[in-house]
Design a protein around this motif. Sequence first.
Motif, short mmCIF file in Angstrom:
data_model
loop_
_atom_site.label_atom_id
_atom_site.label_comp_id
_atom_site.label_asym_id
_atom_site.label_seq_id
_atom_site.Cartn_x
_atom_site.Cartn_y
_atom_site.Cartn_z
N TRP A 89 -42.36 -19.16 4.63
CA TRP A 89 -43.80 -19.19 4.32
C TRP A 89 -44.06 -19.81 2.96
N MET A 90 -43.15 -19.59 2.01
CA MET A 90 -43.32 -20.19 0.68
C MET A 90 -43.19 -21.71 0.77
N PHE A 91 -42.21 -22.14 1.54
CA PHE A 91 -42.01 -23.58 1.74
C PHE A 91 -43.22 -24.21 2.41
N VAL A 92 -43.79 -23.54 3.40
CA VAL A 92 -44.95 -24.07 4.12
C VAL A 92 -46.14 -24.23 3.18
N ILE A 93 -46.36 -23.28 2.28
CA ILE A 93 -47.46 -23.39 1.32
C ILE A 93 -47.23 -24.59 0.40
N ILE A 94 -46.01 -24.74 -0.10
CA ILE A 94 -45.69 -25.85 -1.00
C ILE A 94 -45.88 -27.19 -0.27
N VAL A 95 -45.37 -27.29 0.95
CA VAL A 95 -45.49 -28.53 1.72
C VAL A 95 -46.96 -28.82 2.02
N SER A 96 -47.71 -27.80 2.39
CA SER A 96 -49.12 -28.00 2.73
C SER A 96 -49.89 -28.56 1.54
N ARG A 97 -49.65 -28.01 0.36
CA ARG A 97 -50.32 -28.50 -0.85
C ARG A 97 -49.97 -29.96 -1.09
N GLU A 98 -48.68 -30.28 -0.96
CA GLU A 98 -48.23 -31.64 -1.23
C GLU A 98 -48.81 -32.62 -0.23
N ILE A 99 -48.86 -32.24 1.04
CA ILE A 99 -49.42 -33.13 2.06
C ILE A 99 -50.90 -33.35 1.81
N ILE A 101 -52.70 -33.08 -1.05
CA ILE A 101 -52.98 -33.87 -2.25
C ILE A 101 -52.52 -35.32 -2.07
N THR A 102 -51.35 -35.50 -1.50
CA THR A 102 -50.83 -36.86 -1.29
C THR A 102 -51.72 -37.63 -0.31
N SER A 103 -52.17 -36.98 0.75
CA SER A 103 -53.06 -37.64 1.72
C SER A 103 -54.35 -38.05 1.05
N MET A 104 -54.88 -37.16 0.21
CA MET A 104 -56.11 -37.48 -0.50
C MET A 104 -55.91 -38.68 -1.42
N ARG A 105 -54.77 -38.73 -2.12
CA ARG A 105 -54.49 -39.84 -3.02
C ARG A 105 -54.33 -41.15 -2.24
N LEU A 106 -53.67 -41.09 -1.10
CA LEU A 106 -53.49 -42.30 -0.29
C LEU A 106 -54.83 -42.77 0.28
N PHE A 107 -55.66 -41.84 0.69
CA PHE A 107 -56.97 -42.19 1.21
C PHE A 107 -57.80 -42.85 0.11
N ALA A 108 -57.75 -42.27 -1.09
CA ALA A 108 -58.49 -42.84 -2.23
C ALA A 108 -57.95 -44.24 -2.54
N LEU A 109 -56.63 -44.41 -2.49
CA LEU A 109 -56.03 -45.71 -2.75
C LEU A 109 -56.50 -46.74 -1.74
N ASN A 110 -56.62 -46.32 -0.49
CA ASN A 110 -57.11 -47.20 0.56
C ASN A 110 -58.55 -47.65 0.29
N LYS A 111 -59.28 -46.83 -0.44
CA LYS A 111 -60.66 -47.15 -0.82
C LYS A 111 -60.74 -47.84 -2.18
N GLY A 112 -59.55 -48.18 -2.74
CA GLY A 112 -59.53 -48.90 -4.01
C GLY A 112 -59.53 -48.04 -5.25
N LYS A 113 -59.30 -46.75 -5.09
CA LYS A 113 -59.27 -45.85 -6.24
C LYS A 113 -57.87 -45.24 -6.37
N VAL A 114 -57.36 -45.21 -7.58
CA VAL A 114 -56.05 -44.60 -7.84
C VAL A 114 -56.28 -43.27 -8.54
N LEU A 115 -55.84 -42.19 -7.91
CA LEU A 115 -55.96 -40.85 -8.50
C LEU A 115 -54.60 -40.49 -9.10
N SER A 116 -54.54 -40.46 -10.40
CA SER A 116 -53.28 -40.12 -11.07
C SER A 116 -53.02 -38.63 -11.00
N ALA A 117 -51.77 -38.28 -11.25
CA ALA A 117 -51.39 -36.86 -11.27
C ALA A 117 -52.09 -36.15 -12.41
N ALA A 118 -52.43 -34.88 -12.18
CA ALA A 118 -53.10 -34.07 -13.20
C ALA A 118 -52.05 -33.27 -13.98
#
Length: 192
Positions: A89-99, A101-118
């Motif tokens: 369950w801990m691994f699933v939470i970590i993976v879910s967060r990463e998927i 945030i990464t999906s959001m960053r890739l979607f933003a990149l596809n729209k021409g915006k680069v979201l850097s790490a916080a």
Amino acid sequence: MNLANRLTMSRILLTFVFMFFLFCNGLWAKAISLVVFILAALSDYFDGMIAQRMNMVTDFGRLMDPIADKILVLAAFAAFVQLQLVTAWMFVIIVSREILITSMRLFALNKGKVLSAARAGKHKTVLQMVVIFIILGFILLKEILLKYYTWNPAWEKVFRQGIFFLMLLTVGLTLYSGLSYLWQNRKVITRL
């Protein structure tokens, strides 16, 4: 491809080497897996430092650096689930967060915006790598004691409880960093 980006890509390759040796039997294989993980973690530090100091920051680096981190960290936690050192369950939470945030960053990149790490995400990655280092240290210590001395099952219980506590901290910071990232980028997200 500049030096900083090469270091980022080397971290992905080192992940596979790390995993190979982690699942090999024997003391030396476990020691090599720990050394390879340390090298991969150091590449994260150096690629960022080199990119900043030598003015090598690129969109590719901003995107791939956190992805390389995720590949390394998620591979390690997946291995620890397989080795029954970390609960699923801990691994699933970590993976879910990463998927997410990464999906959001890739979607933003596809729209021409680069979201850097916080900053919270960088702290999360450091904590995850430290916890992985500690767990690998436990695995190596156990191998040493099994080979040269004796292994007391009571020690295993103490180490597993310590790992569980460290993972609770890791999961907490992982959730916090994910929510914080979504909040910081809420205006960008709503415009996508």
